[in-house]
Design a protein around this motif. Structure first.
Motif, PDB file in Angstrom:
ATOM      1  N   ILE A 149       0.977  -1.212  -0.005  1.00  9.40           N
ATOM      2  CA  ILE A 149       0.001   0.058  -0.183  1.00  9.40           C
ATOM      3  C   ILE A 149       0.917   1.227  -0.095  1.00  9.40           C
ATOM      4  N   THR A 150       0.916   2.151  -1.019  1.00 10.58           N
ATOM      5  CA  THR A 150       1.945   3.133  -1.296  1.00 10.58           C
ATOM      6  C   THR A 150       1.248   4.633  -1.380  1.00 10.58           C
ATOM      7  N   PRO A 151       2.087   5.537  -0.933  1.00 12.97           N
ATOM      8  CA  PRO A 151       1.577   6.770  -0.819  1.00 12.97           C
ATOM      9  C   PRO A 151       1.671   7.414  -2.164  1.00 12.97           C
ATOM     10  N   MET A 185       9.247   5.261  -7.023  1.00 11.53           N
ATOM     11  CA  MET A 185      10.210   4.593  -6.045  1.00 11.53           C
ATOM     12  C   MET A 185       9.597   3.809  -5.087  1.00 11.53           C
ATOM     13  N   ILE A 186       8.460   4.038  -4.298  1.00 13.79           N
ATOM     14  CA  ILE A 186       7.868   3.149  -3.435  1.00 13.79           C
ATOM     15  C   ILE A 186       7.260   1.985  -3.901  1.00 13.79           C
ATOM     16  N   PRO A 187       6.551   1.976  -4.825  1.00 16.12           N
ATOM     17  CA  PRO A 187       6.079   0.490  -5.503  1.00 16.12           C
ATOM     18  C   PRO A 187       7.166  -0.329  -5.824  1.00 16.12           C
ATOM     19  N   HIS A 198      -7.212  -0.763  -7.380  1.00 14.88           N
ATOM     20  CA  HIS A 198      -7.300   0.610  -6.895  1.00 14.88           C
ATOM     21  C   HIS A 198      -8.062   0.885  -6.031  1.00 14.88           C
ATOM     22  N   GLY A 199      -8.121   2.113  -5.245  1.00 16.60           N
ATOM     23  CA  GLY A 199      -9.107   2.436  -4.040  1.00 16.60           C
ATOM     24  C   GLY A 199      -8.419   3.235  -3.020  1.00 16.60           C
ATOM     25  N   GLY A 200      -9.136   3.276  -2.050  1.00 15.55           N
ATOM     26  CA  GLY A 200      -8.935   3.866  -0.925  1.00 15.55           C
ATOM     27  C   GLY A 200      -8.884   3.369   0.359  1.00 15.55           C
ATOM     28  N   ARG A 201      -9.461   3.579   1.413  1.00 22.46           N
ATOM     29  CA  ARG A 201      -9.432   3.040   2.588  1.00 22.46           C
ATOM     30  C   ARG A 201     -10.261   1.638   2.620  1.00 22.46           C
ATOM     31  N   GLU A 202     -11.276   1.580   2.190  1.00 20.87           N
ATOM     32  CA  GLU A 202     -12.063   0.367   1.926  1.00 20.87           C
ATOM     33  C   GLU A 202     -11.392  -0.770   1.490  1.00 20.87           C
ATOM     34  N   SER A 225       3.201  -4.411   3.310  1.00 18.75           N
ATOM     35  CA  SER A 225       4.064  -3.384   3.376  1.00 18.75           C
ATOM     36  C   SER A 225       3.315  -2.181   3.025  1.00 18.75           C
ATOM     37  N   PHE A 226       3.254  -1.223   4.081  1.00 20.29           N
ATOM     38  CA  PHE A 226       2.779   0.192   4.069  1.00 20.29           C
ATOM     39  C   PHE A 226       3.552   1.350   4.049  1.00 20.29           C
ATOM     40  N   VAL A 227       3.566   2.248   3.148  1.00 20.42           N
ATOM     41  CA  VAL A 227       4.282   3.458   3.363  1.00 20.42           C
ATOM     42  C   VAL A 227       3.379   4.875   3.376  1.00 20.42           C
ATOM     43  N   GLY A 228       3.015   5.574   4.233  1.00 19.37           N
ATOM     44  CA  GLY A 228       2.269   6.659   4.072  1.00 19.37           C
ATOM     45  C   GLY A 228       2.253   7.568   5.650  1.00 19.37           C
ATOM     46  N   SER A 229       1.047   8.010   5.918  1.00 17.93           N
ATOM     47  CA  SER A 229       1.096   8.839   6.898  1.00 17.93           C
ATOM     48  C   SER A 229       1.012   8.122   8.299  1.00 17.93           C
ATOM     49  N   VAL A 230       1.031   8.976   9.410  1.00 16.37           N
ATOM     50  CA  VAL A 230       1.026   8.237  10.804  1.00 16.37           C
ATOM     51  C   VAL A 230      -0.110   7.634  11.057  1.00 16.37           C
ATOM     52  N   PHE A 232       5.822   2.259   7.216  1.00 13.81           N
ATOM     53  CA  PHE A 232       6.829   3.294   7.178  1.00 13.81           C
ATOM     54  C   PHE A 232       5.782   4.437   7.392  1.00 13.81           C
ATOM     55  N   ALA A 233       5.884   5.473   8.421  1.00 17.09           N
ATOM     56  CA  ALA A 233       5.217   6.720   8.381  1.00 17.09           C
ATOM     57  C   ALA A 233       5.643   7.961   8.540  1.00 17.09           C
ATOM     58  N   GLY A 234       5.023   8.995   8.925  1.00 24.08           N
ATOM     59  CA  GLY A 234       5.398  10.287   8.717  1.00 24.08           C
ATOM     60  C   GLY A 234       6.867  10.565   9.586  1.00 24.08           C
ATOM     61  N   ALA A 235       7.122  11.936   9.644  1.00 29.35           N
ATOM     62  CA  ALA A 235       8.190  12.127   9.972  1.00 29.35           C
ATOM     63  C   ALA A 235       8.439  13.891  10.370  1.00 29.35           C
ATOM     64  N   LYS A 236       9.745  14.005  11.007  1.00 30.38           N
ATOM     65  CA  LYS A 236       9.920  15.283  11.470  1.00 30.38           C
ATOM     66  C   LYS A 236      11.503  15.264  11.608  1.00 30.38           C
ATOM     67  N   GLY A 242      11.590   9.714  14.042  1.00 24.18           N
ATOM     68  CA  GLY A 242      12.951   9.126  13.796  1.00 24.18           C
ATOM     69  C   GLY A 242      13.144   8.640  12.598  1.00 24.18           C
ATOM     70  N   ASN A 243      12.988   9.160  11.684  1.00 17.76           N
ATOM     71  CA  ASN A 243      13.080   8.722  10.172  1.00 17.76           C
ATOM     72  C   ASN A 243      14.567   9.210   9.766  1.00 17.76           C
ATOM     73  N   GLY A 244      14.850  10.603   9.855  1.00 17.38           N
ATOM     74  CA  GLY A 244      16.230  10.970   9.420  1.00 17.38           C
ATOM     75  C   GLY A 244      16.686  11.960   9.989  1.00 17.38           C
ATOM     76  N   GLY A 304       8.403   7.005  16.035  1.00 22.37           N
ATOM     77  CA  GLY A 304       7.171   7.003  15.090  1.00 22.37           C
ATOM     78  C   GLY A 304       7.050   7.153  13.904  1.00 22.37           C
ATOM     79  N   SER A 305       8.313   6.944  13.151  1.00 22.84           N
ATOM     80  CA  SER A 305       8.245   6.839  11.829  1.00 22.84           C
ATOM     81  C   SER A 305       8.111   5.393  11.114  1.00 22.84           C
ATOM     82  N   PHE A 306       8.102   4.342  12.093  1.00 23.70           N
ATOM     83  CA  PHE A 306       8.333   3.139  11.639  1.00 23.70           C
ATOM     84  C   PHE A 306       7.427   2.169  12.600  1.00 23.70           C
TER      85      PHE A 306
HETATM   86  P1  NAD Z   1      -1.483   8.359   3.313  1.00 26.06           P
HETATM   87  O1  NAD Z   1      -1.595   7.881   4.600  1.00 26.06           O
HETATM   88  O2  NAD Z   1      -2.861   9.419   3.294  1.00 26.06           O
HETATM   89  O3  NAD Z   1      -2.093   7.433   2.212  1.00 26.06           O
HETATM   90  C1  NAD Z   1      -1.160   6.035   1.930  1.00 26.06           C
HETATM   91  C2  NAD Z   1      -1.840   4.907   1.532  1.00 26.06           C
HETATM   92  O4  NAD Z   1      -2.874   4.602   2.355  1.00 26.06           O
HETATM   93  C3  NAD Z   1      -2.734   5.130   0.114  1.00 26.06           C
HETATM   94  O5  NAD Z   1      -2.540   4.393  -0.662  1.00 26.06           O
HETATM   95  C4  NAD Z   1      -4.054   5.514   0.779  1.00 26.06           C
HETATM   96  O6  NAD Z   1      -4.903   5.118  -0.295  1.00 26.06           O
HETATM   97  C5  NAD Z   1      -4.144   4.727   1.883  1.00 26.06           C
HETATM   98  N1  NAD Z   1      -5.196   5.172   2.911  1.00 26.06           N
HETATM   99  C6  NAD Z   1      -5.422   6.384   3.208  1.00 26.06           C
HETATM  100  N2  NAD Z   1      -6.276   6.572   4.281  1.00 26.06           N
HETATM  101  C7  NAD Z   1      -6.426   5.299   4.613  1.00 26.06           C
HETATM  102  C8  NAD Z   1      -7.354   4.948   5.464  1.00 26.06           C
HETATM  103  N3  NAD Z   1      -7.859   5.801   6.359  1.00 26.06           N
HETATM  104  N4  NAD Z   1      -7.201   3.625   5.643  1.00 26.06           N
HETATM  105  C9  NAD Z   1      -6.550   2.633   4.976  1.00 26.06           C
HETATM  106  N5  NAD Z   1      -5.724   3.000   4.051  1.00 26.06           N
HETATM  107  C10 NAD Z   1      -5.722   4.493   3.877  1.00 26.06           C
HETATM  108  O7  NAD Z   1      -0.392   9.029   2.681  1.00 26.06           O
HETATM  109  P2  NAD Z   1      -0.006   9.942   1.573  1.00 26.06           P
HETATM  110  O8  NAD Z   1      -0.452  11.243   1.856  1.00 26.06           O
HETATM  111  O9  NAD Z   1      -0.258   9.380   0.576  1.00 26.06           O
HETATM  112  O10 NAD Z   1       1.625  10.108   1.811  1.00 26.06           O
HETATM  113  C11 NAD Z   1       2.475  11.091   2.571  1.00 26.06           C
HETATM  114  C12 NAD Z   1       2.686  10.536   4.005  1.00 26.06           C
HETATM  115  O11 NAD Z   1       3.626   9.261   3.429  1.00 26.06           O
HETATM  116  C13 NAD Z   1       3.504  11.394   4.744  1.00 26.06           C
HETATM  117  O12 NAD Z   1       3.231  11.184   6.123  1.00 26.06           O
HETATM  118  C14 NAD Z   1       5.073  10.869   4.651  1.00 26.06           C
HETATM  119  O13 NAD Z   1       5.873  11.345   5.727  1.00 26.06           O
HETATM  120  C15 NAD Z   1       4.694   9.391   4.235  1.00 26.06           C
HETATM  121  N6  NAD Z   1       5.672   8.833   3.915  1.00 26.06           N
HETATM  122  C16 NAD Z   1       6.858   7.859   4.395  1.00 26.06           C
HETATM  123  C17 NAD Z   1       7.716   7.274   4.126  1.00 26.06           C
HETATM  124  C18 NAD Z   1       8.806   6.635   4.790  1.00 26.06           C
HETATM  125  O14 NAD Z   1       9.432   5.767   4.288  1.00 26.06           O
HETATM  126  N7  NAD Z   1       8.523   6.760   6.259  1.00 26.06           N
HETATM  127  C19 NAD Z   1       8.052   7.600   2.619  1.00 26.06           C
HETATM  128  C20 NAD Z   1       7.136   8.187   1.942  1.00 26.06           C
HETATM  129  C21 NAD Z   1       5.854   9.052   2.418  1.00 26.06           C
END
Ligand code: NAD
Length: 497
Positions: free
Chosen positions: A147-149, A155-157, A204-208, A223-228, A248-252, A409-411, A454-456
């Motif tokens: 699941i990618t951001p 890069m992330i896929p 394709h799609g979102g949360r559901e 494997s997931f990369v996205g917000s916290v 893998f999640a967000g960062a500061k 604690g990402n970078g 909190g970044s992972f």
């Molecule tokens: P996001 O969390 O909104 O979305 C990421 C994925 O999760 C998407 O595929 C989306 O469809 C899915 N998603 C969204 N809401 C969901 C929910 N409620 N339930 C289940 N799935 C859901 O992230 P984004 O805005 O696409 O990406 C930016 C974030 O990703 C930033 O916080 C950034 O720091 C983080 N990020 C982290 C790394 C890392 O390696 N730590 C790398 C790249 C991006």
């Protein structure tokens, strides 16, 4: 009519029957480029079922043959590098240079996946007991999900499916709904490289759609990369359904600047690391901590940042592109306004930024604050925009304490000319990826991407040896081969020697 993008299910690009469609927009104009379906429950079921069935044959394909698929794939990606970068720029707004970097960093992981045979080697010990040997074998898990951001749609896929598949797994990718065109093209090239039907599925799609995958009984690893907040949801839901999860999640990310550092190098690196890709990088520097006299460089930093002009990706002079969506822009505007209201000093304000010819773009100009305290929302939240906050302390230890008190604690990086200070920093700082005079220390694929705190969420990180361990499990075989003439009586004890 705007095209609805297809999904890759059981080796075919299929039109979705979804009623709900998501608009994929050009962030420089708001033009709708395509529609992405929200995959139906039946489509998700079909993708997982195909991945499950294909796993039985794919796991038996000899490792060198799986590696050869990756060799062909990385070459095809290189052949299509510029085309992929343009597609990526068109849906993210990234500058072409940045889009090329996004594709290239992914290609490097595909190259690394071609080394899978040596990465999957097990271990052996002869004579663990008299005439008994033990060997460990590394075997694939089964159906893995990615699941990618939005911020690195190539890069992330590519962090995920090439290595997982090279290890003998099958893979279901659910890319970001905000820029799914690039991931679809990556999958087309994978098929062109000779990937057998069913090894990779793209839905394709979102949360559901994500939740259906997280809870599916036939999915072994996620494997997931996205917000916290989403990362925490993925980790909790996936593990509570007894799956292996890496999230893998967000960062500061803080850059610490000592007064003995080379000023010009500090400033140019800081400008690029904070505003590059409009700050939409999980490794972007969002906080600069100036130690002692280094604080005198802040006005010059503001002057250099003010020179940066965001713009369209087709314009070679653009320093960076727009934010991905109007919603993302509104979020950053809110944080800028809160920073001002909370008493931070805004040295440079990009809120009113306009780009001639693109009145509807999600533009934000470079923005710089000083006088920021850890309690302010500008510091507590990940901003994910071209916004840098400056903090000032009197010693390296005070800077380290500030970084370590942050939940992420990402970078992090330190700029200095002192070897002793660098050694102390890299040892004491509680962050998983540390740069010494390197602002964005993202490791190449033979290492792993090692965010902390909190970044992972998880144990084993992306790419490198850790990813191979994530996508496999270890089986130990203990064997004894009898000499035909040696007939032992019943053995009722555990054999110790
Ligand atoms: P996001 O969390 O909104 O979305 C990421 C994925 O999760 C998407 O595929 C989306 O469809 C899915 N998603 C969204 N809401 C969901 C929910 N409620 N339930 C289940 N799935 C859901 O992230 P984004 O805005 O696409 O990406 C930016 C974030 O990703 C930033 O916080 C950034 O720091 C983080 N990020 C982290 C790394 C890392 O390696 N730590 C790398 C790249 C991006």
């Amino acid at each position: 009519m705007t095209k609805t993008i297809p999904q890759l299910i059981d080796g075919e690009w299929r039109e979705s029957r979804a009623r709900e469609l998501i608009e994929v927009t050009d962030p420089t104009t708001q033009e709708v480029l395509a529609l992405a379906p929200k995959a139906t429950a039946e489509e998700i079921e079909a993708a997982v079922a195909s991945a499950k069935e294909t796993f039985q044959s794919w796991r038996e394909v000899p490792v060198p043959e799986r590696a050869r698929l990756m060799l062909r794939y990385q070459q095809l990606l290189k052949d299509h590098h510029d085309e992929l970068a343009e597609l990526l720029a068109s849906e993210t707004g990234k500058t072409l240079a940045d889009a090329k970097g996004d594709v290239w960093r992914g290609i490097e992981v595909a190259e690394h996946a071609a080394n899978v045979a040596s990465l999957m080697m097990g271990e052996t010990v002869e004579n663990v007991a008299r005439e008994i040997d033990t060997a460990s074998w590394v075997q694939p898990l089964g159906v893995c999900v990615g699941i990618t951001p939005f911020n690195f749609p190539a890069m992330i896929p590519l962090w995920m499916f090439p290595l997982a598949i090279a290890c003998g797994n099958t893979f279901v990718l659910k890319p970001s709904e905000q820029d799914p065109l690039t991931p679809n093209r990556l999958a087309e090239l994978f098929i062109e490289a000779g990937a057998p039907k069913g090894v990779l599925q793209v839905i394709h799609g979102g949360r559901e759609q994500v939740d259906a995958l997280l809870t599916h009984p036939d999915v072994r690893a996620i494997s997931f990369v996205g917000s916290v907040s989403v990362g925490q949801h993925i980790y909790r839901t996936g593990t509570s359904h007894l799956k292996r999860v890496q999230a893998f999640a967000g960062a500061k990310n803080h850059m610490v600047v000592l007064p003995d550092a080379h000023k010009d190098q500090v400033l140019s690196n800081l400008v690029g690391a904070s505003c590059g890709a409009a700050g939409q990088r999980c490794m972007a520097i969002s906080v600069a901590i100036f130690v002692g006299e280094a604080r005198q460089w802040i006005p010059e930093l503001a002057a250099q940042m003010a020179e940066l002009r965001p713009g369209h990706w087709r314009d070679a002079h653009s320093a960076f592109g727009p934010l991905i969506s109007q919603q993302a822009r509104q979020r950053v505007l809110r944080l800028i306004a809160e920073g001002k209201a909370e008493g931070a000093e805004c040295l440079l304000d990009g809120s009113q930024c306009q780009v001639p010819g693109y009145p509807k773009g999600n533009w934000l100009g470079p923005t710089l604050f000083r006088g920021v305290s850890p309690k302010m929302s500008l510091y507590r939240e990940e901003v994910f925009g071209p916004v840098l906050v400056c903090m000032e302390v009197d010693s390296l230890d005070a800077a380290i304490a500030l970084v370590n008190a942050n939940p992420y604690g990402n970078g992090t990086s330190l700029f200095t000319r002192s070897g002793g200070a660098a050694r102390h920093f890299q040892h004491a700082v509680e962050v998983g990826q540390v740069g010494i005079n390197v602002p964005i220390p993202v490791p190449l694929p033979f290492f792993s991407f090692t965010g902390w705190k909190g970044s992972f969420y998880g144990d084993l990180h992306a790419y490198g040896k850790q990813a191979v361990r994530f996508y496999t499990e270890t089986k130990t075989v203990t064997s004894r081969w009898f000499d035909d003439s040696a007939v032992a009586g019943p053995n009722l004890t555990i054999q110790l020697k």
